[in-house]
Design a protein around this motif. Sequence first.
Motif, short mmCIF file in Angstrom:
data_model
loop_
_atom_site.label_atom_id
_atom_site.label_comp_id
_atom_site.label_asym_id
_atom_site.label_seq_id
_atom_site.Cartn_x
_atom_site.Cartn_y
_atom_site.Cartn_z
N LEU A 299 0.82 -1.21 0.00
CA LEU A 299 0.00 0.00 0.00
C LEU A 299 0.85 1.26 0.00
N THR A 300 2.15 1.12 0.26
CA THR A 300 3.00 2.30 0.35
C THR A 300 4.10 2.34 -0.72
N SER A 301 4.51 1.20 -1.25
CA SER A 301 5.63 1.14 -2.18
C SER A 301 5.26 1.56 -3.59
N VAL A 302 6.00 2.50 -4.15
CA VAL A 302 5.80 2.91 -5.54
C VAL A 302 6.07 1.75 -6.47
N GLN A 303 7.11 0.97 -6.20
CA GLN A 303 7.47 -0.15 -7.05
C GLN A 303 6.42 -1.24 -7.06
N MET A 304 5.59 -1.31 -6.02
CA MET A 304 4.53 -2.33 -5.94
C MET A 304 3.16 -1.75 -6.30
N GLY A 305 3.16 -0.53 -6.84
CA GLY A 305 1.89 0.08 -7.24
C GLY A 305 1.04 0.50 -6.07
N GLY A 306 1.70 1.01 -5.03
CA GLY A 306 1.01 1.34 -3.80
C GLY A 306 0.22 2.64 -3.86
N GLY A 307 -0.48 2.90 -2.77
CA GLY A 307 -1.28 4.11 -2.66
C GLY A 307 -2.74 3.81 -2.44
N ALA A 308 -3.42 4.73 -1.77
CA ALA A 308 -4.84 4.54 -1.48
C ALA A 308 -5.69 4.55 -2.75
N ILE A 309 -5.29 5.32 -3.74
CA ILE A 309 -6.13 5.48 -4.94
C ILE A 309 -6.34 4.16 -5.66
N LEU A 310 -5.25 3.43 -5.94
CA LEU A 310 -5.38 2.18 -6.69
C LEU A 310 -6.01 1.07 -5.87
N ASP A 311 -5.70 1.01 -4.58
CA ASP A 311 -6.17 -0.12 -3.78
C ASP A 311 -7.56 0.09 -3.22
N LEU A 312 -7.86 1.30 -2.74
CA LEU A 312 -9.15 1.61 -2.13
C LEU A 312 -9.97 2.57 -2.98
N GLY A 313 -9.29 3.54 -3.57
CA GLY A 313 -9.98 4.55 -4.35
C GLY A 313 -10.74 3.99 -5.53
N VAL A 314 -10.29 2.86 -6.07
CA VAL A 314 -11.01 2.23 -7.17
C VAL A 314 -12.44 1.92 -6.77
N TYR A 315 -12.66 1.61 -5.50
CA TYR A 315 -14.01 1.30 -5.01
C TYR A 315 -14.88 2.55 -4.96
N MET A 316 -14.34 3.64 -4.42
CA MET A 316 -15.14 4.86 -4.32
C MET A 316 -15.46 5.41 -5.70
N LEU A 317 -14.50 5.30 -6.62
CA LEU A 317 -14.70 5.81 -7.97
C LEU A 317 -15.71 4.97 -8.74
N GLN A 318 -15.65 3.66 -8.57
CA GLN A 318 -16.61 2.82 -9.28
C GLN A 318 -18.02 3.05 -8.76
N PHE A 319 -18.14 3.40 -7.46
CA PHE A 319 -19.48 3.62 -6.90
C PHE A 319 -20.14 4.84 -7.52
N GLN A 320 -19.43 5.96 -7.54
CA GLN A 320 -20.04 7.16 -8.14
C GLN A 320 -20.23 6.97 -9.64
N GLN A 321 -19.36 6.20 -10.27
CA GLN A 321 -19.52 5.89 -11.70
C GLN A 321 -20.79 5.08 -11.92
N TYR A 322 -21.04 4.14 -11.02
CA TYR A 322 -22.24 3.30 -11.09
C TYR A 322 -23.50 4.14 -10.93
N VAL A 323 -23.45 5.14 -10.07
CA VAL A 323 -24.62 6.01 -9.85
C VAL A 323 -24.88 6.88 -11.08
N PHE A 324 -23.83 7.46 -11.65
CA PHE A 324 -23.98 8.37 -12.79
C PHE A 324 -23.53 7.71 -14.09
N ARG A 325 -23.93 6.46 -14.26
CA ARG A 325 -23.52 5.65 -15.40
C ARG A 325 -23.83 6.36 -16.71
N ASN A 326 -22.89 6.23 -17.66
CA ASN A 326 -23.01 6.79 -19.02
C ASN A 326 -22.82 8.30 -19.08
N LEU A 327 -22.56 8.95 -17.94
CA LEU A 327 -22.26 10.37 -17.94
C LEU A 327 -20.75 10.59 -17.84
#
Length: 335
Positions: free
Chosen positions: A164-192
């Motif tokens: 979750l912290t290593s750049v070399q391992m693709g770390g960060g909150a956005i890729l690991d957790l943020g994908v969930y929050m982004l998909q949720f709002q995308q699901y609500v406003f689908r096709n926009l």
Amino acid sequence: MVLRWGVAGAGRISHDFVIAVQSAYPKDHKFVAVAARSEDGATTFAKDHGIPKAYGGYEKLAMDPDVDIVYVGNLNTQHFSTCKMMLEQGKHVLCEKPFTMNEKQTRKLIELAKSRKLFIMEAVWSRCFPVYHEAKRIMDSGEIGDVLFAAVHFGHALQHVERLTSVQMGGGAILDLGVYMLQFQQYVFRNLKPLHVAVNGHLNRAGTDESCGAVITYPDGKMAVVSTSARVALPNEGVIVGTKGTLKIPDFWCPTRLITPNGVKEYPLPRSEKPYLHHNSAGLCYQAEEARKSILSGQIECPHMTHAETIELARLMDLLRKEMGVTFPEDSQEF
């Protein structure tokens, strides 16, 4: 038709996925092989789950003629190369989120799958839960009016986890957790398509994002407010607000309850005799069955998580990372 699965990666999420599918759909899905970086790890996993074949490395799994589809559950940085390998050998793919490290890699995999007429899906398991289907039905029916606002805040204290912290391992909150929050709002406003995305947050000492928030504006007065943190636990509830009412989804990433203006709807998960390692992992079975249905009907994408949505999700994560100043080695990759 029985769908014959191979598993790439013998970690915790693969453990839960196999148990969930074996428990819920024992007649329609069969696990025939598993591969891991080490042969010992694959062998142990195979014994634990009753899988007949174990491989050290992913090449033999890609070549196995008994495998119809591969569940890719290894590290974020390995998703692109592993999926590419499986597609090139004629395998369908269900790949854990984040699908790849960026939009460029995502587009490349989807182009490859389309050229081979193979099914590929980002394993956004949330979309396949009964709660999501019912929430969509309510939104589409107009029961809560015109949906104008969505909010979701997803966080867990995970700074002690190296990936979750290593750049070399693709770390960060956005890729690991943020994908969930982004998909949720995308699901609500689908096709926009978003009109504007305002981003802010904090980096950790390793230079990856430990928290990130965004206000995303859409046409016709619609807006999403989202945040994620790998440092502190957040409410972890999704909220959908319409002009006539509000929907709330506790544990929005793996929900069993939907709170509506008319009361609470419960959707119990399938039961298993074996223990899981993550919260509500029994729900991982739903995406496997959706993959089977899509393949049986000749589709190369799942209607609940389309290729276009996966590309848009990657684009949004790229945008958030850019605003935060987080780059990965894969960002300089050219095709």
